[in-house]
Every structure is written in structure tokens, then in C-alpha cells.
Design an enzyme around this catalytic site. Structure first.
Site, PDB file in Angstrom:
ATOM      1  N   ASP A 117       0.867  -1.179   0.000  1.00  0.00           N
ATOM      2  CA  ASP A 117       0.000   0.000   0.000  1.00  0.00           C
ATOM      3  C   ASP A 117       0.903   1.227   0.000  1.00  0.00           C
ATOM      4  O   ASP A 117       2.037   1.171   0.491  1.00  0.00           O
ATOM      5  CB  ASP A 117      -0.909   0.000   1.233  1.00  0.00           C
ATOM      6  CG  ASP A 117      -2.156   0.863   1.030  1.00  0.00           C
ATOM      7  OD1 ASP A 117      -3.236   0.304   0.791  1.00  0.00           O
ATOM      8  OD2 ASP A 117      -2.043   2.107   1.108  1.00  0.00           O
TER       9      ASP A 117
ATOM     10  N   ASP B 164       4.269   2.568  -4.083  1.00  0.00           N
ATOM     11  CA  ASP B 164       3.511   3.454  -4.957  1.00  0.00           C
ATOM     12  C   ASP B 164       3.511   2.778  -6.326  1.00  0.00           C
ATOM     13  O   ASP B 164       4.557   2.665  -6.965  1.00  0.00           O
ATOM     14  CB  ASP B 164       4.177   4.823  -5.030  1.00  0.00           C
ATOM     15  CG  ASP B 164       3.418   5.828  -5.882  1.00  0.00           C
ATOM     16  OD1 ASP B 164       2.600   5.391  -6.716  1.00  0.00           O
ATOM     17  OD2 ASP B 164       3.662   7.044  -5.737  1.00  0.00           O
ATOM     18  N   VAL B 165       2.352   2.305  -6.771  1.00  0.00           N
ATOM     19  CA  VAL B 165       2.305   1.498  -7.994  1.00  0.00           C
ATOM     20  C   VAL B 165       2.704   2.283  -9.236  1.00  0.00           C
ATOM     21  O   VAL B 165       2.966   1.692 -10.288  1.00  0.00           O
ATOM     22  CB  VAL B 165       0.911   0.866  -8.191  1.00  0.00           C
ATOM     23  CG1 VAL B 165       0.597  -0.110  -7.067  1.00  0.00           C
ATOM     24  CG2 VAL B 165      -0.175   1.927  -8.323  1.00  0.00           C
TER      25      VAL B 165
ATOM     26  N   ASN C 176      -4.840  -4.240  -7.404  1.00  0.00           N
ATOM     27  CA  ASN C 176      -6.073  -3.733  -6.807  1.00  0.00           C
ATOM     28  C   ASN C 176      -6.036  -2.229  -6.549  1.00  0.00           C
ATOM     29  O   ASN C 176      -7.090  -1.593  -6.461  1.00  0.00           O
ATOM     30  CB  ASN C 176      -6.336  -4.479  -5.491  1.00  0.00           C
ATOM     31  CG  ASN C 176      -7.448  -3.848  -4.679  1.00  0.00           C
ATOM     32  OD1 ASN C 176      -8.616  -3.957  -5.012  1.00  0.00           O
ATOM     33  ND2 ASN C 176      -7.071  -3.155  -3.593  1.00  0.00           N
TER      34      ASN C 176
ATOM     35  N   TYR D 134     -11.737   8.599 -14.834  1.00  0.00           N
ATOM     36  CA  TYR D 134     -11.686   7.295 -14.160  1.00  0.00           C
ATOM     37  C   TYR D 134     -12.023   6.189 -15.159  1.00  0.00           C
ATOM     38  O   TYR D 134     -11.317   5.173 -15.244  1.00  0.00           O
ATOM     39  CB  TYR D 134     -12.671   7.282 -13.000  1.00  0.00           C
ATOM     40  CG  TYR D 134     -12.761   5.970 -12.260  1.00  0.00           C
ATOM     41  CD1 TYR D 134     -11.775   5.590 -11.353  1.00  0.00           C
ATOM     42  CD2 TYR D 134     -13.845   5.115 -12.446  1.00  0.00           C
ATOM     43  CE1 TYR D 134     -11.865   4.391 -10.656  1.00  0.00           C
ATOM     44  CE2 TYR D 134     -13.937   3.914 -11.766  1.00  0.00           C
ATOM     45  CZ  TYR D 134     -12.946   3.563 -10.872  1.00  0.00           C
ATOM     46  OH  TYR D 134     -13.039   2.362 -10.188  1.00  0.00           O
TER      47      TYR D 134
ATOM     48  N   LYS E 271      -9.724   3.013 -16.574  1.00  0.00           N
ATOM     49  CA  LYS E 271     -10.147   1.622 -16.467  1.00  0.00           C
ATOM     50  C   LYS E 271     -10.276   0.973 -17.851  1.00  0.00           C
ATOM     51  O   LYS E 271      -9.997  -0.224 -18.009  1.00  0.00           O
ATOM     52  CB  LYS E 271     -11.460   1.528 -15.692  1.00  0.00           C
ATOM     53  CG  LYS E 271     -11.334   1.922 -14.223  1.00  0.00           C
ATOM     54  CD  LYS E 271     -10.357   1.017 -13.482  1.00  0.00           C
ATOM     55  CE  LYS E 271     -10.353   1.286 -11.986  1.00  0.00           C
ATOM     56  NZ  LYS E 271      -9.487   0.323 -11.246  1.00  0.00           N
TER      57      LYS E 271
END
Length: 275
Positions: free
Chosen positions: A36, A59-60, A86, A150, A154
Site C-alpha cells: 500500500d 507506490d504502484v 487492486n 476514471y 479503467k
């Protein structure tokens, strides 16, 4: 003979759905690495799930941090079996009203984060195989007023996932699977502050999911990988129909938004009564 479960990584697992997905993998016997961006949340979740659960601040958006997480779980577990992308963020409102930093954050976390996690996992799975589960959204399958950026992020995530799965198969790699799980609105912290937000109405227009509904869907794809799973299934059919006939879909959107606003009002009233 199938080897016993080894390493698994879940991003954005400090709270909400990610925490439950990490718990599912712990239950299945994997050596789980909880990641996370919030260090305290990652550590607390890992401690809650068991003494053998690993944690890391990731941090992705940062490919080096993602790779370090992969190397960490490989060192501890010997093999990477499961990677769950996720981590996600949501900001609502018309794109032209959002600050540039909000638009960039959604695109980088939701899309680039999925790319980073998937590519990093594939590098570790080339020898022994594995399964990448990408938590996307119904917003990745259709138009979503109030959530344009958003939805764009996606759409990018699912387009990348399916195209990469095709590349794997064309390269003759059959033992790495990629499954996209596309849930409707989920009652998690991402929506907890959206009851009074008209731009979020479409997220409330179906049956608002509980995180456990999505965990159930992920449990099924872990047993039987599928390129795309909509949750619930009927909403997936609905949004694909709207996408196949965009003119019809756009005309129906005001009705769906109105339904979502009614649900928001009812839920908000119940919460005020219970306060």
C-alpha cells in the site's frame, strides 16, 4: 503434481477490498505480501492477517518500487504465483472541472499501476507460470458520466490486460493467466464520501456491492481464470449492450443517473437516522 502455493502480492491492500483479497490468499496458503502507499495501513493489515504475512510500502506508479516488491516476495517465498493489481483512485466530476493533478493521478495509478504490476509479475512468472488478477471496474466497459477520466483509466487497464494476454498466447506462453474482474459500485472507502456527490450517481444505479461480493468473484477466477468477469453478471450484459449501441446507451443514461441519485438519497437518509 501441482506445487504447493507460494508467493502472492496484493496492491492497495491496506484497507477495504484489498485487505479482504489479501486475507483470501492467506486463507489459501499463499505467502502474501501486502502493499500500500500508506505504510501504516500496510503494516497494520499484515500484522492482522498473521505472523508470516509480509508488507511493503509501494507506490504502484513507481516501477522500481513495484519491482522491489516482486523481488521481496520471491526471496521470501521462492516463487510468485499470484499478483493482484487492486490499487485504484477515484475523483468525480466532468473532466474539464478536474485539476490536472487529479486527472494524472487516476491515469497513473489505475492504468500505469496495472501495467507496472502486470509486466513485473510476468517477468517473475516466465519460468513457473502464475496468475495475474486485475481489479478493473464496469467503468472499463462503458461510458460513465461524472467519471470520464476514471473510466478512461479503467478502459486502458482492461485493454492492456486483454492485449497482453493475447501477446502471451501468441508467444506460446500458456501457463500465465490474466483475469480482469469488473465490479459495479462497491461500498468501500472509495464511495463512502460520495453519497452527496451527483457525479457519482451512476456508481449507485445498480445493486451496490459489498466487498465480499467481489472476493467471491475473485475466488472463482482463482480456481478458473477468465479474461473478463463482470460483477454482477447482469450488469456486465447491460453495459455491453449500451456499449454496442452507444446512441441508445446515451439516451438511457439520464434514467440510470436518476436511479442512482435516488439510491444516494435513501442511503444518506438512513445514515443520518442512524447517527
Amino acid at each position: 503434481m501441482t506445487p504447493p502455493p507460494a508467493g502472492a502480492v496484493v496492491t492497495g491492500a491496506g484497507r477495504g477490498l484489498g485487505r479482504l483479497l489479501a486475507a483470501l490468499l492467506v486463507e489459501r496458503g499463499y505467502r502474501v505480501l501486502v502493499t500500500d502507499i500508506d505504510e501504516a495501513a500496510a503494516r497494520a493489515t499484515a500484522q492482522k492477517l498473521g505472523p508470516d504475512v509480509l508488507w511493503a510500502t509501494v507506490d504502484v506508479r513507481d516501477e522500481e518500487q513495484v519491482a522491489a516488491a516482486r523481488d521481496h516476495v520471491m526471496t521470501e517465498a521462492g516463487r510468485l504465483d499470484i499478483w493482484v493489481n487492486n490499487a485504484g483512485v477515484l475523483a468525480t466530476g466532468p473532466a474539464w472541472e478536474q485539476p490536472p493533478e487529479a486527472r494524472r493521478l487516476m491515469l497513473e495509478v489505475n492504468a500505469l499501476g496495472t501495467v507496472n504490476g502486470t509486466v513485473t509479475a510476468i517477468e517473475a512468472m516466465r519460468d513457473a507460470g502464475g496468475h495475474i488478477v486485475n481489479i478493473v471496474s464496469l467503468a472499463g466497459l462503458t461510458a460513465v458520466p461524472g467519471e470520464a477520466v476514471y473510466a478512461a483509466s479503467k478502459h486502458a487497464a482492461i485493454g492492456f490486460s486483454l492485449s497482453t494476454l493475447a501477446d502471451l498466447r501468441l508467444a506460446g506462453i500458456e501457463d500465465i493467466d490474466i483475469s480482469c474482474v469488473c465490479p459495479d459500485g462497491i461500498w468501500t472507502p472509495m464511495l463512502h464520501d460520495k453519497l452527496d456527490d451527483p457525479a457519482s450517481a451512476l456508481s449507485f444505479s445498480g445493486r451496490l456491492l459489498q466487498p465480499t461480493d467481489v472476493v467471491t468473484a475473485v475466488r472463482k477466477v482463482l480456481d478458473r481464470p477468465r479474461p473478463v468477469t463482470s460483477v454482477p453478471g447482469w450488469r456486465g450484459l447491460q453495459v455491453r449492450l449500451a456499449d454496442a449501441f452507444p446512441g441508445l446507451g446515451l439516451r438511457a443514461l439520464p434514467l440510470m443517473v436518476a436511479r442512482g441519485r435516488r439510491v444516494q438519497h435513501r442511503m444518506s437518509a438512513r445514515l443520518r437516522q442512524g447517527a
